[in-house]
Design a protein around this motif. Structure first.
Motif, mmCIF file in Angstrom:
data_model
loop_
_atom_site.group_PDB
_atom_site.id
_atom_site.type_symbol
_atom_site.label_atom_id
_atom_site.label_comp_id
_atom_site.label_asym_id
_atom_site.label_seq_id
_atom_site.Cartn_x
_atom_site.Cartn_y
_atom_site.Cartn_z
ATOM 1 N N ARG A 1 2.108 -5.685 11.722
ATOM 2 C CA ARG A 1 3.515 -5.661 12.142
ATOM 3 C C ARG A 1 3.738 -6.625 13.298
ATOM 4 N NH1 ARG A 1 4.065 -0.612 11.911
ATOM 5 N NH2 ARG A 1 3.286 -0.256 14.020
ATOM 6 N N LYS A 2 2.794 -6.612 14.209
ATOM 7 C CA LYS A 2 2.959 -7.419 15.408
ATOM 8 C C LYS A 2 2.862 -8.921 15.102
ATOM 9 C CE LYS A 2 1.342 -7.662 20.194
ATOM 10 N NZ LYS A 2 0.273 -7.190 21.095
ATOM 11 N N TYR A 3 1.873 -9.284 14.276
ATOM 12 C CA TYR A 3 1.627 -10.724 14.123
ATOM 13 C C TYR A 3 2.140 -11.308 12.821
ATOM 14 C CZ TYR A 3 -1.073 -10.208 18.349
ATOM 15 O OH TYR A 3 -1.435 -9.950 19.643
ATOM 16 N N GLY B 1 0.847 -1.189 0.000
ATOM 17 C CA GLY B 1 0.000 0.000 0.000
ATOM 18 C C GLY B 1 0.875 1.228 0.000
ATOM 19 N N GLN B 2 0.219 2.360 0.144
ATOM 20 C CA GLN B 2 0.990 3.590 0.253
ATOM 21 C C GLN B 2 1.394 3.776 1.694
ATOM 22 O OE1 GLN B 2 0.064 7.485 -1.165
ATOM 23 N NE2 GLN B 2 -0.968 6.621 -2.956
ATOM 24 N N ALA B 3 2.689 3.790 1.944
ATOM 25 C CA ALA B 3 3.162 3.876 3.318
ATOM 26 C C ALA B 3 2.918 5.263 3.886
ATOM 27 C CB ALA B 3 4.646 3.547 3.364
ATOM 28 N N GLY B 4 2.420 5.296 5.125
ATOM 29 C CA GLY B 4 2.232 6.581 5.795
ATOM 30 C C GLY B 4 2.836 6.528 7.171
ATOM 31 N N VAL B 5 3.166 7.703 7.696
ATOM 32 C CA VAL B 5 3.667 7.754 9.068
ATOM 33 C C VAL B 5 2.833 8.726 9.887
ATOM 34 C CG1 VAL B 5 6.029 7.101 8.514
ATOM 35 C CG2 VAL B 5 5.374 9.508 8.405
ATOM 36 N N GLY B 6 1.757 9.200 9.319
ATOM 37 C CA GLY B 6 0.889 10.135 10.030
ATOM 38 C C GLY B 6 1.123 11.562 9.562
ATOM 39 N N LYS B 7 0.133 12.387 9.810
ATOM 40 C CA LYS B 7 0.259 13.789 9.417
ATOM 41 C C LYS B 7 1.238 14.490 10.352
ATOM 42 C CE LYS B 7 -4.435 14.181 7.648
ATOM 43 N NZ LYS B 7 -5.724 14.086 8.323
ATOM 44 N N GLN B 8 1.708 15.632 9.901
ATOM 45 C CA GLN B 8 2.689 16.402 10.668
ATOM 46 C C GLN B 8 2.268 16.542 12.126
ATOM 47 O OE1 GLN B 8 5.420 17.312 8.968
ATOM 48 N NE2 GLN B 8 6.358 17.974 10.880
ATOM 49 N N GLN C 1 5.932 -4.759 7.717
ATOM 50 C CA GLN C 1 5.156 -3.539 7.644
ATOM 51 C C GLN C 1 4.914 -3.135 6.201
ATOM 52 O OE1 GLN C 1 6.928 -0.330 9.697
ATOM 53 N NE2 GLN C 1 8.917 -0.488 8.709
ATOM 54 N N CYS C 2 4.276 -1.999 6.040
ATOM 55 C CA CYS C 2 3.860 -1.597 4.690
ATOM 56 C C CYS C 2 5.086 -1.387 3.802
ATOM 57 C CB CYS C 2 3.039 -0.303 4.769
ATOM 58 S SG CYS C 2 2.179 0.098 3.248
ATOM 59 N N THR C 3 4.934 -1.745 2.536
ATOM 60 C CA THR C 3 6.031 -1.539 1.583
ATOM 61 C C THR C 3 6.387 -0.055 1.530
ATOM 62 O OG1 THR C 3 4.287 -1.394 -0.048
ATOM 63 C CG2 THR C 3 5.551 -3.427 0.006
ATOM 64 N N TRP C 4 7.679 0.203 1.503
ATOM 65 C CA TRP C 4 8.099 1.606 1.413
ATOM 66 C C TRP C 4 8.182 2.073 -0.047
ATOM 67 C CZ3 TRP C 4 7.962 5.041 5.094
ATOM 68 C CH2 TRP C 4 8.204 4.692 6.442
ATOM 69 N N ALA C 5 7.938 1.147 -0.974
ATOM 70 C CA ALA C 5 8.237 1.450 -2.379
ATOM 71 C C ALA C 5 7.598 2.763 -2.845
ATOM 72 C CB ALA C 5 7.773 0.312 -3.285
ATOM 73 N N TYR C 6 8.434 3.568 -3.435
ATOM 74 C CA TYR C 6 8.025 4.885 -3.901
ATOM 75 C C TYR C 6 6.965 4.782 -4.988
ATOM 76 C CZ TYR C 6 8.614 9.404 -6.188
ATOM 77 O OH TYR C 6 8.392 10.623 -6.755
ATOM 78 N N THR D 1 10.895 4.222 12.626
ATOM 79 C CA THR D 1 11.016 3.411 11.412
ATOM 80 C C THR D 1 9.712 2.691 11.071
ATOM 81 O OG1 THR D 1 11.770 1.608 12.811
ATOM 82 C CG2 THR D 1 13.465 2.940 11.737
ATOM 83 N N GLU D 2 8.698 2.903 11.883
ATOM 84 C CA GLU D 2 7.464 2.158 11.663
ATOM 85 C C GLU D 2 6.474 2.946 10.815
ATOM 86 O OE1 GLU D 2 7.458 -0.586 15.697
ATOM 87 O OE2 GLU D 2 6.208 1.201 15.639
ATOM 88 N N ASN D 3 5.693 2.211 10.029
ATOM 89 C CA ASN D 3 4.705 2.878 9.178
ATOM 90 C C ASN D 3 3.410 2.077 9.168
ATOM 91 O OD1 ASN D 3 4.931 0.673 7.505
ATOM 92 N ND2 ASN D 3 6.027 1.744 5.895
#
Ligand SMILES: *[C@@H]1O[C@H](CO)[C@@H](O)[C@H](O)[C@H]1NC(C)=O
Ligand SMILES: *[C@@H]1O[C@H](CO)[C@@H](O)[C@H](O)[C@H]1NC(C)=O
Length: 808
Positions: A270-272, A207-214, A276-281, A225-227
């Motif tokens: 991530r836990k199970y 999917g599209q990796a996100g880390v949250g809004k500012q 985690q989500c693909t970082w692919a651009y 490093t988590e997304n």
């Protein structure tokens, strides 16, 4: 009228012959070798569609926007009303991918239904809609009501329970599991192609990796490093991922850290599942999220690289736009098929030449000719096609308005052409280590042969980027020669026979209209016999009014048409007797045909067209169909039907383009065949639509048909405008800004008979300019006027003198 609605790439590199005819200018980089493109572009000329769209309404979409539907219980017309029976398996296509769509009760039969009728069919596998407990569809959308789940937001429970459901029922049946929102458009074929390139036996979370809004950074309980995969554009789980995660859904739900559904799914995976989500651009191109347009995107053009390349498009807030998108991709597909066909024709042709044999029944197919600017040889001067010159505006010598902005159809066509060229040029971009981007068209030429196709010569500014070896970015300039071949005109059978049996498409459209528009118009009006209310303000002009009434008598009174005439009379300073005489004339008609269908309204004050029309219109009910007309208009009866059929309450108004006659004094010189002269002067037949007798008044908006309620809803006329002119443009503008469609077309039954125009210098400047413009336009045909100027010594001499003065 010819919409450029389909195109496709077809490259036939030409030898240098053609390029040598045009100076090839270039700067910058020399080594790239794509100097001349020659494309055959195609054009499926579905005239039928256009006709249907205007006259037959719903049917226009039935074959285009609504593909054959896979309703759960077979594809009969009635199936649509049978609710989906739970547990009954859909026809199994494949075991590759299953898509779970999160929806809610209120969206099942809007967004869900639209999705179900559009892209869902393209998925090689299964699509299910997940909603709250007790949800069901009235139209056969396959809904899974999740027990114990409601439609509250955030939909964390819904999402986890959906994944669990997919796991519990289908884990062994499918390789890939997709979680999507209900406002997404997925291209099934592209999704499959994309996923086939990835190993589904490994844990994957795509999917599209996100880390949250500012402003949320640090509050989502994520390490640096988590997304997580963002929910909107969609998340894709491989079988292995879901197998590892699904048994722990209860745990994850019991330990939520945030109110974000996608963040929590990510945490659980991530836990199970340990990934985690693909970082692919690239994911931002593959699962395309449109951030640009605020509310409901994909409303404007779909012709973009992003839309073309994406696997999924999000968000499509307006359910009907799913059909638009579907339509667009299907038309692209048609074009590609046409292109293939074209290549096959050419191949056959080439082979036949090669083996020196021509089948006696061989189709002499013009499409089999190779692209060339000399494909069609003119037999005489008249047949030589002229080119139009395009820069920012377009210049054409044969158009009323020689320099003008690009029409939407042309700029759309050029966008298509450019898209095609760039796709072709970049076909092997990766292997060659370079990409070439389009920057702008410096100039170009275009010509059209309606029987064969369109030619373009474009001078393009491109940006060449090399990213292998010595990196560089240089502007380059190239010519493209593009040929677009027209296919045969296709008529839909439905039009030819006009068979009004309710097709499934029409049915669905009806349903969708209901939730889109709310209320349908009254069903019982027969548009063919509906009453037309003529509204006409008048001041003076008695002679012309006599002609108008005679014409009105012929088309309406003698024929017993359903029509009402409302004449608003103003006192005229210049013709003092006119008011009384006009009333007498009207009374004569009232006596002859009954008073009910003719109304005389006397207005006070100075003449104002806008106010007069408002006054006349105010005599009609809200549901009345108004026809705003001028005394100069001469009509035929056929126009009455166009007035009725081209208007639709709450949705469409009709602004006909009328034919405007030139001054008979100029037209009738030199025994013109267009004139008939009698003792009372010379006349031009109102139905003589020739270049010498008049012109289509493209910029006239005064004659119009609309419902009273629509006129009110946009605010009616600007009553502050005095006298003649501008009030019509103002009303037209209001319709443009409203959500009511303007139907505008030439009407071959309405002619504006010539009258001398008197422009009062006391008019407001803008009105005065319009008035003088109108007057100048009706002097005579441009070729005639220019000839006159050239042949009149006094004018030419003055011009030369003037030029000399300027020069010295
Ligand atoms: C896919 O992944 C599985 C598990 O890691 C592995 O056994 C298999 O060889 C892979 N298949 C391909 C084609 O790489
Ligand atoms: C058009 O806009 C009006 C309000 O301006 C609204 O009431 C109506 O529902 C809209 N109609 C359509 C077809 O969107």
């Amino acid at each position: 009228m010819f919409e450029f609605y389909c195109i496709i790439p077809a490259s036939r590199p030409m030898n240098g012959k053609l390029s040598s005819t045009m100076a090839r200018r270039k700067y910058g980089f020399k080594t790239i070798n794509f100097a001349v493109f020659f494309f055959g572009l195609l054009f499926g000329l579905l005239t039928g569609n256009w006709i249907k769209g205007t006259i037959l309404g719903p049917y226009s979409i039935s074959e285009c926007g609504f593909p054959e539907m896979d309703s759960p219980s077979g594809a009969s017309g009635e199936a649509i009303d049978i609710p989906y029976e739970q547990g009954k398996p859909q026809e199994k296509k494949d075991t590759f991918v299953i898509v779970g769509i999160m929806t809610a009760k209120k969206f099942i039969d809007t967004r869900g239904l639209s999705a179900f009728r559009t892209w869902v069919n393209s998925i090689n596998g299964k699509v299910m809609f997940f909603s709250s407990e007790g949800s069901k569809s009235g139209y056969g959308v396959p809904v899974v009501p999740l027990p114990g789940v409601d439609d509250s937001y955030p939909p964390q429970k819904k999402s986890f329970m959906m994944l669990k459901y997919m796991h519990d029922h289908f884990i062994d049946n499918y390789e890939w599991f997709v979680r999507a929102d209900d406002d997404v458009f997925i291209k099934g074929d592209k999704l499959e192609k994309f996923l086939r390139s990835i190993n589904s036996s490994k844990p994957q979370f795509i999917g599209q990796a996100g880390v949250g809004k500012q402003e949320e950074l640090g509050r989502l309980s994520l390490l640096a490093t988590e997304n997580f995969c963002m929910g909107g554009p969609g998340m894709i789980f491989s079988r292995e991922t879901l197998r590892r995660m699904a048994p722990h859904v209860g745990d994850c739900l019991a330990n939520l850290y945030t109110t974000h559904e996608d963040v929590e799914i990510g945490r659980c995976v991530r836990k199970y599942a340990g990934i985690q989500c693909t970082w692919a651009y690239e994911m931002q191109h593959i699962l395309y999220q449109n951030y640009k347009e605020d509310q409901g995107s994909f409303k404007k053009t779909l012709k973009s690289k992003e839309v073309e390349n994406a696997v999924s498009l999000h968000p499509v807030k307006e359910p009907l736009y799913l059909f638009r998108i579907q339509n667009y991709f299907q038309s692209t597909k048609i074009v590609h098929l046409h292109q293939k066909e074209l290549h096959l024709y050419r191949e056959i042709n080439m082979m036949e030449e090669f083996i020196g044999y021509r089948h006696p029944n061989a189709l002499q197919n013009k499409l089999a000719l190779m692209p060339s600017l000399n494909k069609y040889k003119p037999q005489n001067d008249d047949e030589v096609l002229s080119w139009e010159f395009i820069t920012k505006p377009i210049f054409s010598h044969f158009h009323n308005n020689p320099k003008r902005g690009l029409e939407a159809s042309l700029s759309g066509a050029i966008d298509d052409v450019i898209n095609q060229i760039m796709q072709l040029v970049n076909k092997n971009a990766r292997q060659r280590g370079r990409t070439i981007d389009f920057k702008e068209i410096l100039y170009g030429y275009r010509r059209i042969n309606p029987l064969y196709g369109a030619d373009y010569i474009l001078d393009l500014l491109l940006i060449y980027r090399k990213h292998k070896g010595r990196k560089m970015t240089v502007p380059v300039r190239r010519h493209a020669y593009v040929q677009q071949s027209f296919f045969q005109t296709e008529f839909e059978e439905e039009i030819a026979t006009f068979n009004p049996k309710p097709s499934m498409g029409a049915h669905v459209l009806h349903i969708i209209r209901q939730f889109a528009v709310g209320a349908e118009t009254k069903p019982n009006i027969d548009k063919r016999t509906e009453t037309i209310h003529f509204v006409m303000p008048l001041s003076g002009r008695l002679k012309i009014f006599e002609r108008f009434m005679k014409n009105y008598e012929e088309i309406c009174l003698l024929t017993g048409e359903n029509a009402q005439l409302h004449v608003v009379l103003y006192k005229s300073e210049r013709e003092e007797q006119a008011l009384e005489e006009s009333i007498k004339l009207l009374q004569k008609y009232q006596n002859k045909y009954g008073g009910n269908s003719i109304e005389i309204i006397q207005a006070n004050g100075v003449f104002s067209r806008g106010r007069g029309l408002e006054l006349g219109a105010s005599r009609c009910s809200k549901d009345a169909l108004l026809f705003l007309v001028d005394v100069d208009i001469v009509m035929t009866r056929s126009s009455l039907n166009r007035i009725r059929l081209n208007t639709k309450q709450r949705s469409q108004v009709y602004f006909p383009i009328v034919f405007s006659q030139y001054d008979p004094v100029t037209v009738c010189l030199n025994h013109s065949p267009h004139c008939s002269c009698q003792h009372d002067g010379c006349h031009i037949d109102p139905l003589d639509f020739s270049q010498d007798t008049g012109y289509w008044r493209q910029f006239g908006f005064g004659i119009a048909a609309m419902y009273r309620s629509d006129m009110l809803s946009v605010g009616g006329f600007d009553l502050s405008i005095q006298g003649w002119g501008k009030e019509d443009v103002d009303l037209y503008q209001k319709y443009i800004e409203s959500n009511i469609t303007i139907f505008r077309s030439v009407d071959p039954g309405m002619t504006h008979a010539f009258h001398e125009i008197f422009c009062d210098t006391k008019l407001e400047p803008a009105q005065l300019v319009m008035c003088i413009g109108s007057r100048a336009q009706s002097y005579g045909a441009i070729p005639y006027l220019s000839k006159t100027v050239y042949e009149t010594d006094s004018i030419m001499k003055r011009h030369e003198k003037h030029t000399l003065n300027v020069d010295s």
